[in-house]
Design an enzyme around this catalytic site. Structure first.
Site, mmCIF file in Angstrom:
data_model
loop_
_atom_site.group_PDB
_atom_site.id
_atom_site.type_symbol
_atom_site.label_atom_id
_atom_site.label_comp_id
_atom_site.label_asym_id
_atom_site.label_seq_id
_atom_site.Cartn_x
_atom_site.Cartn_y
_atom_site.Cartn_z
ATOM 1 N N GLU A 118 58.656 -30.301 47.993
ATOM 2 C CA GLU A 118 58.201 -29.963 49.060
ATOM 3 C C GLU A 118 56.954 -31.128 49.794
ATOM 4 O OE1 GLU A 118 60.536 -29.395 51.065
ATOM 5 O OE2 GLU A 118 61.929 -27.647 50.729
ATOM 6 N N HIS A 141 55.307 -22.154 51.572
ATOM 7 C CA HIS A 141 56.546 -23.029 52.160
ATOM 8 C C HIS A 141 57.224 -21.124 51.019
ATOM 9 C CE1 HIS A 141 60.347 -23.272 51.749
ATOM 10 N NE2 HIS A 141 61.201 -23.511 50.843
ATOM 11 N N HIS A 143 60.800 -18.141 50.829
ATOM 12 C CA HIS A 143 62.330 -17.550 50.990
ATOM 13 C C HIS A 143 62.444 -16.153 51.937
ATOM 14 C CE1 HIS A 143 63.848 -21.146 48.259
ATOM 15 N NE2 HIS A 143 62.939 -21.964 49.450
ATOM 16 N N HIS A 214 67.146 -20.807 54.801
ATOM 17 C CA HIS A 214 66.355 -21.951 53.974
ATOM 18 C C HIS A 214 65.000 -20.824 53.832
ATOM 19 C CE1 HIS A 214 64.143 -25.127 51.455
ATOM 20 N NE2 HIS A 214 64.182 -24.217 51.262
HETATM 21 P P1 13P Z 1 59.380 -27.110 44.068
HETATM 22 O O1 13P Z 1 60.170 -26.031 42.716
HETATM 23 O O2 13P Z 1 59.867 -28.085 44.189
HETATM 24 O O3 13P Z 1 58.189 -26.380 45.239
HETATM 25 O O4 13P Z 1 60.646 -26.840 45.577
HETATM 26 C C1 13P Z 1 61.091 -25.165 45.655
HETATM 27 C C2 13P Z 1 61.606 -24.879 47.073
HETATM 28 O O5 13P Z 1 61.965 -23.947 47.662
HETATM 29 C C3 13P Z 1 61.859 -25.704 47.685
HETATM 30 O O6 13P Z 1 62.189 -25.754 49.499
HETATM 31 ZN ZN ZN Z 2 62.568 -23.517 49.779
#
Ligand code: 13P
Ligand code: ZN
Length: 269
Positions: A118, A141, A143, A214
């Site tokens: 990302e 970022h 989840h 996401h």
């Molecule tokens: P990475 O392991 O490349 O950081 O990706 C994790 C992710 O949440 C992608 O949206």
């Molecule tokens: Zn992600």
């Protein structure tokens, strides 16, 4: 040997990243390699660091970011786990610098761990923040389960529908996430289009933006504060879902109660 040796201020920032990575895992927001963190560490870079040779070839960012000239970042490694990063941030992430063309970066330390997939979103947002003169230096970022669940309904993807509901669940939500929750429709993870849409949403005055189906993308002065904003929003989502699970639609705070809170705490409208 680590680049963090004898650099206590820089180490303190990386330690905060490791602490937050541990929280993300404990909360169940970081399955496998899920989520990523980058922090702008340029203010802690000294002349000795500037003289260090790269340990990777130059790699394209995928976009040109003029305000990142001379900037340095700590980045979670792609495919690396938050739970591993919590124990050892320099084996599960790396320090990069942006090259003068503002289109490539190289890895400087400690080992050649490739940055998160990302990176286009993270670096585009840092570029935007610097151009605006913002004091924000961290982006996250992750989840978070309940917030992601909300985005599976069109109702909550409407502009500011989720913000109003979440703020009304518990007074602290608006107090500690005063700009609310922006919404970005589904786009391919790691794409430049997703990066551009994220900046557009942040520019509309959000610190926390949902990526539909996401995760969230949050910015703040440091990584702990970015985490706190996501944490209060997800707590509000959990309260909403708990009420629904008890069989009723929660009332939420009234408009008059929200207005009083906004006035007394001096929050944005
Ligand atoms: P990475 O392991 O490349 O950081 O990706 C994790 C992710 O949440 C992608 O949206
Ligand atoms: Zn992600």
């Amino acid at each position: 040997m680590s680049i963090l040796d004898n650099r206590p201020a820089l180490k303190a920032e990386i330690d905060k990243v490791a602490e937050v990575a541990g929280y993300l895992w404990t909360k169940g927001w970081a399955e496998r390699n899920g989520g990523n963190i980058t922090i702008n560490i340029t203010e802690w870079v000294d002349d000795k660091m500037k003289a260090m040779p790269a340990i990777s070839q130059p790699k394209p960012i995928g976009t040109v970011l003029p305000d990142l000239n001379g900037c340095w970042f700590y980045c979670k490694g792609t495919q690396k786990r938050m739970r591993d990063l919590a124990r050892d941030p320099m084996a599960n992430g790396s320090i990069i610098r942006i090259l003068p063309d503002c289109a490539h970066y190289e890895i400087v330390a400690d080992s050649p761990v490739a940055p998160t997939s990302e990176l286009p979103s993270h670096l585009s947002v840092h570029n935007y923040l610097l151009a605006k003169g913002s004091p924000y230096r961290a982006s996250l970022h992750t989840h978070p389960i309940e917030l992601v669940a909300l985005t599976h309904s069109k109702k909550w993807m409407e502009k500011d529908a989720a913000t109003r509901m979440l703020w009304s669940m518990i007074p602290e939500t608006k107090a500690f996430c005063p700009r609310g929750l922006g919404m970005v429709p589904y786009m391919l993870p790691s794409s430049v289009e997703l990066a551009d849409a994220t900046i557009k949403a942040i520019n509309e005055d959000y610190d926390v933006v949902m990526w539909e189906k996401h995760g969230v993308f949050a910015v703040d002065t440091d990584i702990m504060s970015a985490f706190d904003q996501v944490d209060v929003l997800n707590k509000a989502a959990q309260i909403y879902i708990s009420a629904r699970n008890m069989g009723f639609e929660p009332d939420g705070m009234s408009d008059a109660q929200m207005q009083e809170l906004t006035d007394v705490f001096g929050l944005p409208k």
